[in-house]
Write an enzyme that holds these catalytic residues in place. Structure first.
Site, PDB file in Angstrom:
ATOM      1  N   TYR A   1     -13.672   8.620 -12.295  1.00 10.71           N
ATOM      2  CA  TYR A   1     -13.649   7.280 -11.673  1.00 10.71           C
ATOM      3  C   TYR A   1     -14.221   6.235 -12.633  1.00 10.71           C
ATOM      4  O   TYR A   1     -13.622   5.177 -12.852  1.00 10.71           O
ATOM      5  CB  TYR A   1     -14.448   7.313 -10.365  1.00 10.71           C
ATOM      6  CG  TYR A   1     -14.438   6.006  -9.619  1.00 10.71           C
ATOM      7  CD1 TYR A   1     -13.339   5.625  -8.855  1.00 10.71           C
ATOM      8  CD2 TYR A   1     -15.526   5.129  -9.684  1.00 10.71           C
ATOM      9  CE1 TYR A   1     -13.326   4.412  -8.167  1.00 10.71           C
ATOM     10  CE2 TYR A   1     -15.520   3.917  -9.009  1.00 10.71           C
ATOM     11  CZ  TYR A   1     -14.416   3.569  -8.242  1.00 10.71           C
ATOM     12  OH  TYR A   1     -14.403   2.364  -7.569  1.00 10.71           O
TER      13      TYR A   1
ATOM     14  N   ASP B   1       0.864  -1.182   0.000  1.00 14.26           N
ATOM     15  CA  ASP B   1       0.000   0.000   0.000  1.00 14.26           C
ATOM     16  C   ASP B   1       0.905   1.239   0.000  1.00 14.26           C
ATOM     17  O   ASP B   1       2.066   1.166   0.411  1.00 14.26           O
ATOM     18  CB  ASP B   1      -0.873   0.019   1.276  1.00 14.26           C
ATOM     19  CG  ASP B   1      -2.158   0.828   1.099  1.00 14.26           C
ATOM     20  OD1 ASP B   1      -3.226   0.206   0.952  1.00 14.26           O
ATOM     21  OD2 ASP B   1      -2.090   2.077   1.088  1.00 14.26           O
TER      22      ASP B   1
END
Ligand SMILES: NC(=O)c1ccc[n+]([C@@H]2O[C@H](COP(=O)([O-])OP(=O)(O)OC[C@H]3O[C@@H](n4cnc5c(N)ncnc54)[C@H](O)[C@@H]3O)[C@@H](O)[C@H]2O)c1
Length: 251
Positions: free
Chosen positions: A156, A38
């Site tokens: 998106y 991450d």
């Protein structure tokens, strides 16, 4: 533990939170050696420590090719050979993403940098890591890439439509090397990504109303299909979209 992933080494991006964290933790429970990655390195390390089973956390920012390359190299440096990569890291810029006439170029670029370019970079290095013996790559898509569900989220939705196309292209290019690439499409899933919706009763009721099974998803809802795709049970599936969206895009 049922050991469906015994002997597999798996890297998951976006594993500090939400879907990625839950899926990576489930992989550990199924016997896999898992690299939690991450951009939030401390979050990835904490999630790996909580999962146990020898899991490790590494820093990986999918927008930065050097960071992606470093994370894959760190896995190889341990003497580990990856069998599965889950390209799951993503952002949705609530309050900034908008219908196209109102969308700032900067918001478009920041969204595509993570969701589409980031997935490209992850797949590039995943294919290199897998190419000598094949393996499975799983990408997290979205209903917004399949229909008009994300009409107020141009950046998106477009990034996720791009991701779905990228998966088909990579699947076609590397099928003959035994690399399978598939997309999982979660429905509306209550994670930190979507608190703008989950904490607003009207927005939440509206999206649940567009979900035929009549409830929000949880990260646990995609675990079954993710384990299936990470395992050899799915050895004849590639280039496919697996919808776990409560019927949102099918009915
Ligand atoms: N929650 C939903 O309703 C939903 C629905 C469909 C698809 N998805 C997709 O599922 C995936 C996971 O989302 P989530 O809901 O678990 O969100 P989340 O915000 O809980 O987790 C996303 C993780 O990605 C990480 N991340 C963000 N940018 C990154 C970067 N540049 N490099 C590396 N890591 C980065 C974050 O730090 C975070 O840990 C995303 O791709 C999202 O688009 C979510």
């Amino acid at each position: 533990m049922t050991d469906r992933l015994q002997g597999k080494t798996i890297l998951v991006t976006g594993a500090a939170s939400g879907i990625g964290r839950t899926v990576a933790t489930a992989f550990v429970a199924e016997g896999a050696r898992v690299v939690f990655s991450d951009r939030d390195a401390a979050g990835a390390e904490g999630a790996a420590a909580d999962a146990g089973g020898g899991a490790v956390g590494v820093h990986l920012d999918v927008t930065d090719e050097e960071s992606v390359a470093r994370a894959f190299a760190a896995v190889a440096d341990r003497g580990w050979r990856l069998d599965v990569v889950v390209a799951n890291a993503g952002v949705q810029l609530f309050g900034q993403d908008a219908p196209v006439a109102d969308l700032d170029l900067d918001v478009w670029q920041r969204t595509l940098a993570v969701n589409l370019t980031g997935t490209f970079l992850t797949l590039k290095h995943a294919v290199r890591a897998l190419s000598d013996r094949g393996g499975s790559i799983v990408v997290t898509g979205s209903p917004t890439g399949l229909n008009g569900e994300g009409r107020d989220f141009t950046a998106y939705s477009s990034s996720k439509a791009g991701v779905h196309g990228l998966v088909r292209t990579v699947a076609a290019a590397y099928a003959d090397r035994g690399i399978r690439v598939n997309t999982v499409v979660p429905g509306y899933t209550e994670t930190p990504l979507v608190t703008t919706i989950s904490q607003d009763a009207a927005s939440r009721a509206a999206i649940v109303g567009r979900t035929p099974l009549g409830r929000p998803g949880t990260p646990q809802d995609v675990v079954g299909v993710m384990v299936h795709l990470a395992s050899d049970e799915s050895s004849f599936s590639t280039g496919a979209i697996f919808r776990v969206d409560g019927g949102m895009t099918s009915l």
